[in-house]
Design a protein around this motif. Structure first.
Motif, PDB file in Angstrom:
ATOM      1  N   ASP A  72     -10.611  -5.084  -5.221  1.00 31.46           N
ATOM      2  CA  ASP A  72     -11.422  -4.062  -4.545  1.00 31.46           C
ATOM      3  C   ASP A  72     -10.711  -2.697  -4.580  1.00 31.46           C
ATOM      4  O   ASP A  72      -9.622  -2.543  -3.999  1.00 31.46           O
ATOM      5  CB  ASP A  72     -11.642  -4.514  -3.088  1.00 31.46           C
ATOM      6  CG  ASP A  72     -12.387  -3.470  -2.262  1.00 31.46           C
ATOM      7  OD1 ASP A  72     -12.776  -2.418  -2.821  1.00 31.46           O
ATOM      8  OD2 ASP A  72     -12.565  -3.717  -1.058  1.00 31.46           O
ATOM      9  N   PRO A  73     -11.307  -1.697  -5.241  1.00 28.03           N
ATOM     10  CA  PRO A  73     -10.618  -0.401  -5.365  1.00 28.03           C
ATOM     11  C   PRO A  73     -10.438   0.325  -4.032  1.00 28.03           C
ATOM     12  O   PRO A  73      -9.630   1.236  -3.932  1.00 28.03           O
ATOM     13  CB  PRO A  73     -11.532   0.404  -6.308  1.00 28.03           C
ATOM     14  CG  PRO A  73     -12.854  -0.276  -6.270  1.00 28.03           C
ATOM     15  CD  PRO A  73     -12.607  -1.722  -5.926  1.00 28.03           C
ATOM     16  N   THR A  74     -11.167  -0.100  -2.990  1.00 34.48           N
ATOM     17  CA  THR A  74     -10.984   0.548  -1.686  1.00 34.48           C
ATOM     18  C   THR A  74     -10.085  -0.295  -0.778  1.00 34.48           C
ATOM     19  O   THR A  74      -9.891   0.031   0.392  1.00 34.48           O
ATOM     20  CB  THR A  74     -12.340   0.751  -0.965  1.00 34.48           C
ATOM     21  OG1 THR A  74     -12.902  -0.551  -0.692  1.00 34.48           O
ATOM     22  CG2 THR A  74     -13.309   1.541  -1.813  1.00 34.48           C
TER      23      THR A  74
ATOM     24  N   ASP B  54       1.649   5.366  -2.120  1.00 33.07           N
ATOM     25  CA  ASP B  54       1.328   6.390  -3.097  1.00 33.07           C
ATOM     26  C   ASP B  54       2.552   6.658  -3.945  1.00 33.07           C
ATOM     27  O   ASP B  54       3.666   6.277  -3.561  1.00 33.07           O
ATOM     28  CB  ASP B  54       0.953   7.687  -2.357  1.00 33.07           C
ATOM     29  CG  ASP B  54      -0.454   8.122  -2.697  1.00 33.07           C
ATOM     30  OD1 ASP B  54      -0.713   8.283  -3.907  1.00 33.07           O
ATOM     31  OD2 ASP B  54      -1.275   8.267  -1.773  1.00 33.07           O
TER      32      ASP B  54
ATOM     33  N   SER C 234      -6.272  -1.524  -4.679  1.00 37.59           N
ATOM     34  CA  SER C 234      -5.587  -0.229  -4.797  1.00 37.59           C
ATOM     35  C   SER C 234      -4.108  -0.323  -4.403  1.00 37.59           C
ATOM     36  O   SER C 234      -3.364   0.650  -4.531  1.00 37.59           O
ATOM     37  CB  SER C 234      -6.277   0.815  -3.913  1.00 37.59           C
ATOM     38  OG  SER C 234      -6.048   0.500  -2.543  1.00 37.59           O
ATOM     39  N   TRP C 235      -3.671  -1.498  -3.898  1.00 36.21           N
ATOM     40  CA  TRP C 235      -2.251  -1.664  -3.569  1.00 36.21           C
ATOM     41  C   TRP C 235      -1.437  -1.401  -4.832  1.00 36.21           C
ATOM     42  O   TRP C 235      -1.913  -1.615  -5.950  1.00 36.21           O
ATOM     43  CB  TRP C 235      -1.960  -3.096  -3.115  1.00 36.21           C
ATOM     44  CG  TRP C 235      -2.166  -3.480  -1.683  1.00 36.21           C
ATOM     45  CD1 TRP C 235      -1.548  -4.527  -1.058  1.00 36.21           C
ATOM     46  CD2 TRP C 235      -3.036  -2.921  -0.688  1.00 36.21           C
ATOM     47  NE1 TRP C 235      -1.970  -4.624   0.250  1.00 36.21           N
ATOM     48  CE2 TRP C 235      -2.885  -3.652   0.501  1.00 36.21           C
ATOM     49  CE3 TRP C 235      -3.934  -1.853  -0.688  1.00 36.21           C
ATOM     50  CZ2 TRP C 235      -3.572  -3.351   1.669  1.00 36.21           C
ATOM     51  CZ3 TRP C 235      -4.635  -1.559   0.482  1.00 36.21           C
ATOM     52  CH2 TRP C 235      -4.441  -2.293   1.627  1.00 36.21           C
ATOM     53  N   LEU C 236      -0.217  -0.941  -4.662  1.00 37.68           N
ATOM     54  CA  LEU C 236       0.653  -0.686  -5.811  1.00 37.68           C
ATOM     55  C   LEU C 236       1.487  -1.928  -6.111  1.00 37.68           C
ATOM     56  O   LEU C 236       1.933  -2.610  -5.184  1.00 37.68           O
ATOM     57  CB  LEU C 236       1.593   0.486  -5.515  1.00 37.68           C
ATOM     58  CG  LEU C 236       0.914   1.808  -5.165  1.00 37.68           C
ATOM     59  CD1 LEU C 236       1.966   2.863  -4.812  1.00 37.68           C
ATOM     60  CD2 LEU C 236       0.052   2.289  -6.341  1.00 37.68           C
TER      61      LEU C 236
ATOM     62  N   TYR D 158       0.841  -1.180   0.000  1.00 31.21           N
ATOM     63  CA  TYR D 158       0.000   0.000   0.000  1.00 31.21           C
ATOM     64  C   TYR D 158       0.878   1.232   0.000  1.00 31.21           C
ATOM     65  O   TYR D 158       1.981   1.223   0.554  1.00 31.21           O
ATOM     66  CB  TYR D 158      -0.964   0.026   1.181  1.00 31.21           C
ATOM     67  CG  TYR D 158      -0.485  -0.630   2.449  1.00 31.21           C
ATOM     68  CD1 TYR D 158      -0.836  -1.931   2.739  1.00 31.21           C
ATOM     69  CD2 TYR D 158       0.311   0.055   3.359  1.00 31.21           C
ATOM     70  CE1 TYR D 158      -0.412  -2.548   3.913  1.00 31.21           C
ATOM     71  CE2 TYR D 158       0.736  -0.541   4.535  1.00 31.21           C
ATOM     72  CZ  TYR D 158       0.373  -1.846   4.795  1.00 31.21           C
ATOM     73  OH  TYR D 158       0.798  -2.456   5.946  1.00 31.21           O
TER      74      TYR D 158
ATOM     75  N   ASP E  72       2.406   3.430   4.789  1.00 29.21           N
ATOM     76  CA  ASP E  72       2.219   3.481   3.339  1.00 29.21           C
ATOM     77  C   ASP E  72       3.586   3.800   2.750  1.00 29.21           C
ATOM     78  O   ASP E  72       4.326   4.625   3.299  1.00 29.21           O
ATOM     79  CB  ASP E  72       1.258   4.614   2.968  1.00 29.21           C
ATOM     80  CG  ASP E  72      -0.188   4.264   3.267  1.00 29.21           C
ATOM     81  OD1 ASP E  72      -0.528   3.070   3.242  1.00 29.21           O
ATOM     82  OD2 ASP E  72      -0.977   5.185   3.526  1.00 29.21           O
TER      83      ASP E  72
ATOM     84  N   SER F   7      -1.708  -0.414 -10.359  1.00 30.16           N
ATOM     85  CA  SER F   7      -2.474  -0.856  -9.189  1.00 30.16           C
ATOM     86  C   SER F   7      -2.562  -2.377  -9.231  1.00 30.16           C
ATOM     87  O   SER F   7      -2.420  -3.000 -10.289  1.00 30.16           O
ATOM     88  CB  SER F   7      -3.884  -0.264  -9.211  1.00 30.16           C
ATOM     89  OG  SER F   7      -4.614  -0.848 -10.275  1.00 30.16           O
ATOM     90  N   GLN F   8      -2.811  -2.986  -8.079  1.00 30.26           N
ATOM     91  CA  GLN F   8      -2.961  -4.441  -8.061  1.00 30.26           C
ATOM     92  C   GLN F   8      -4.138  -4.863  -8.948  1.00 30.26           C
ATOM     93  O   GLN F   8      -4.070  -5.886  -9.633  1.00 30.26           O
ATOM     94  CB  GLN F   8      -3.172  -4.953  -6.628  1.00 30.26           C
ATOM     95  CG  GLN F   8      -3.464  -6.442  -6.594  1.00 30.26           C
ATOM     96  CD  GLN F   8      -3.223  -7.080  -5.243  1.00 30.26           C
ATOM     97  OE1 GLN F   8      -2.120  -6.999  -4.698  1.00 30.26           O
ATOM     98  NE2 GLN F   8      -4.231  -7.722  -4.694  1.00 30.26           N
TER      99      GLN F   8
END
Ligand SMILES: C[S@@+](CC[C@H](N)C(=O)[O-])C[C@H]1O[C@@H](n2cnc3c(N)ncnc32)[C@H](O)[C@@H]1O
Length: 325
Positions: A311-313, A213, A317-319, A211, A250, A264-265
Motif C-alpha cells: 500500500d503506497p499510503t 524519509d 511506503s516504508w523504507l 517508516y 520517522d 520502498s517496501q
C-alpha cells in the motif's frame, strides 16, 4: 527536568514502561499493524531474500538469522512457516531488550541482547530503529536548542556544546537571527549507534525496515514525524500518560552510518516476486473455491495481504535499508 530521549527511555523501557510492562506486546498498535502481523506472505518473501543472501555467501552453515526488536516473535514464526531453502542451515534467533530469555515454538530463542559475534549472521530490524530513544533539536537565534520535559510540558534548553556539531550536520534551515526558529527534528543518536555497533561486527547483511524519509530536512519540512500509538488509536501528544503510549519517530536515512541501499517496501517486495505469489494464490483459490480447504484460504489471503504490504499510503511506503558491510 528530563531530556526527551531519557523521558522516552523511561516511558518505553522503564519499570512501568510501554514495552517492559507488557502493554506494548499485548494489543500493540491495534490497527497500525506491522508487516509480519499482516499474515504469512511477508515471511515467505523475506525467506526468498534470505535465500539470496545465503546463496551469495556460499551457503554458510550455520546461517544465523536474527530478528532484532522481535517483540512477540511474529516475524520469526512467519519465517519458520515459510521454510525457505536456507532453513536447512539457519539458526533463528530473536533479540528484544524487553523480553526475558525465552524460547518460542521449540527451538527459536529470544534473548535480550545481540550475540557478540555476528559472523555469518543476517540481522533484520523491522520497526526497531523508530523505537530507539531520540533527542529533539532545532535551530534558534543562530544556535541550537533541545527539548526537555518538565511537569508534562516541553521546555527548551541550549544544546550542549558536544552535540552542536551533530546538530549542525543536520542542515536545518532558519533560526539564523533573533526570534527565528527552525522546525524541530529528531536526533537519532541511539539508532545511529545501534547501526554502527552492528556493522562493526561485520554481519553478512543488516536489513532495517521502517517508516521515514531520506533526509532530516525532509522530516523538518513535512513535520508529523513524532508519533504515538496505543492499541486502537494514534495519539497526538507524547507527554500524556507516560508509559501507556508507544513513542516513535520517522527515521531519517541521512543520520544513519554507512551507505545502505534504500528502496520502498513495495519495490523490495516486487523484486522478491510478490506479484507472482499473489497470481499463484488467486489461481489456487479459483480452482478450489467450490470446496475450499485451509490451503485455499491461505492462498486467497495472499491477495489482501499483498494489498496491505505494498500500500503506497501505508506499509508499502516504508523504507527498506540494506547494508552489506
Ligand atoms: C515496534 S516493536 C517491533 C515489532 C516487531 N519487530 C514487528 O515487526 O512486529 C519494537 C521492539 O523493539 C524492542 N527494542 C527496543 N530497543 C531494542 C534494542 N536496543 N534491542 C533489541 N530490541 C529492542 C522493543 O522492546 C519492542 O519490542
Amino acid at each position: 527536568m528530563e531530556r526527551f530521549d531519557h523521558y522516552m527511555e523511561r516511558c518505553l523501557y522503564g519499570p512501568d514502561g510501554f514495552y517492559s510492562s507488557g502493554t506494548g506486546s499485548a494489543g500493540r498498535r491495534g490497527d497500525f499493524i506491522t508487516s509480519p502481523e499482516v499474515g504469512p506472505l511477508f515471511g515467505v518473501l523475506l525467506g526468498r531474500w534470505l535465500d539470496q543472501v545465503w546463496e551469495a555467501a556460499g551457503r554458510p552453515d550455520p546461517f544465523v538469522v536474527i530478528d532484532a526488536g522481535t517483540g512477540p516473535g511474529t516475524l520469526l514464526r512467519g519465517l519458520a512457516m515459510a521454510e525457505p531453502a536456507c532453513a536447512e542451515a539457519w539458526q533463528l534467533t530473536g533479540v528484544d531488550r524487553a523480553v526475558a530469555d525465552v524460547r518460542i515454538d521449540g527451538d527459536i530463542r529470544i534473548q535480550p541482547e545481540l550475540p557478540a559475534d555476528l559472523a555469518n549472521s543476517v540481522i533484520i530490524a523491522n520497526e526497531l530503529l523508530d523505537n530507539l530513544p531520540f533527542r529533539i533539536v532545532r535551530r534558534s537565534d543562530g544556535g541550537f536548542v533541545e527539548s526537555f520535559v518538565s511537569d508534562g510540558a516541553f521546555v527548551d534548553q541550549a544544546l550542549d556544546e558536544a552535540t552542536v556539531p551533530a546538530a549542525a550536520a543536520l542542515g536545518l534551515r532558519g533560526g539564523d537571527s533573533a526570534g527565528q526558529v527552525s522546525e524541530s527534528v529528531p536526533l537519532l543518536h541511539d539508532a545511529a549507534q545501534w547501526v554502527r555497533d552492528v556493522l562493526a561486527q561485520k554481519p553478512l547483511r543488516l536489513l532495517a525496515l521502517d517508516y521515514g524519509d531520506a533526509s532530516t530536512a525532509a522530516l523538518a519540512a513535512r513535520g508529523g514525524w513524532l508519533r504515538t500509538y496505543r492499541s486502537h488509536a494514534k495519539g497526538s501528544d507524547p507527554l500524556i500518560e507516560p508509559g501507556l503510549w508507544d513513542i516513535t519517530t520517522d527515521i531519517a536515512v541521512d543520520q544513519l552510518p554507512g551507505s545502505p541501499a534504500v528502496v520502498s517496501q513495495a519495490a523490495f517486495l516486487h523484486q522478491l516476486g510478490i506479484d507472482e505469489l499473489v497470481r499463484e494464490g488467486r489461481e489456487v483459490w479459483e480452482e478450489r473455491a467450490a470446496r475450499p480447504d485451509m490451503e485455499a484460504f491461505r492462498m486467497r489471503s495472499r491477495i489482501s495481504e499483498s494489498e496491505a504490504l505494498i500500500d503506497p499510503t501505508g506499509l508499502g511506503s516504508w523504507l527498506v535499508l540494506e547494508w552489506a558491510p
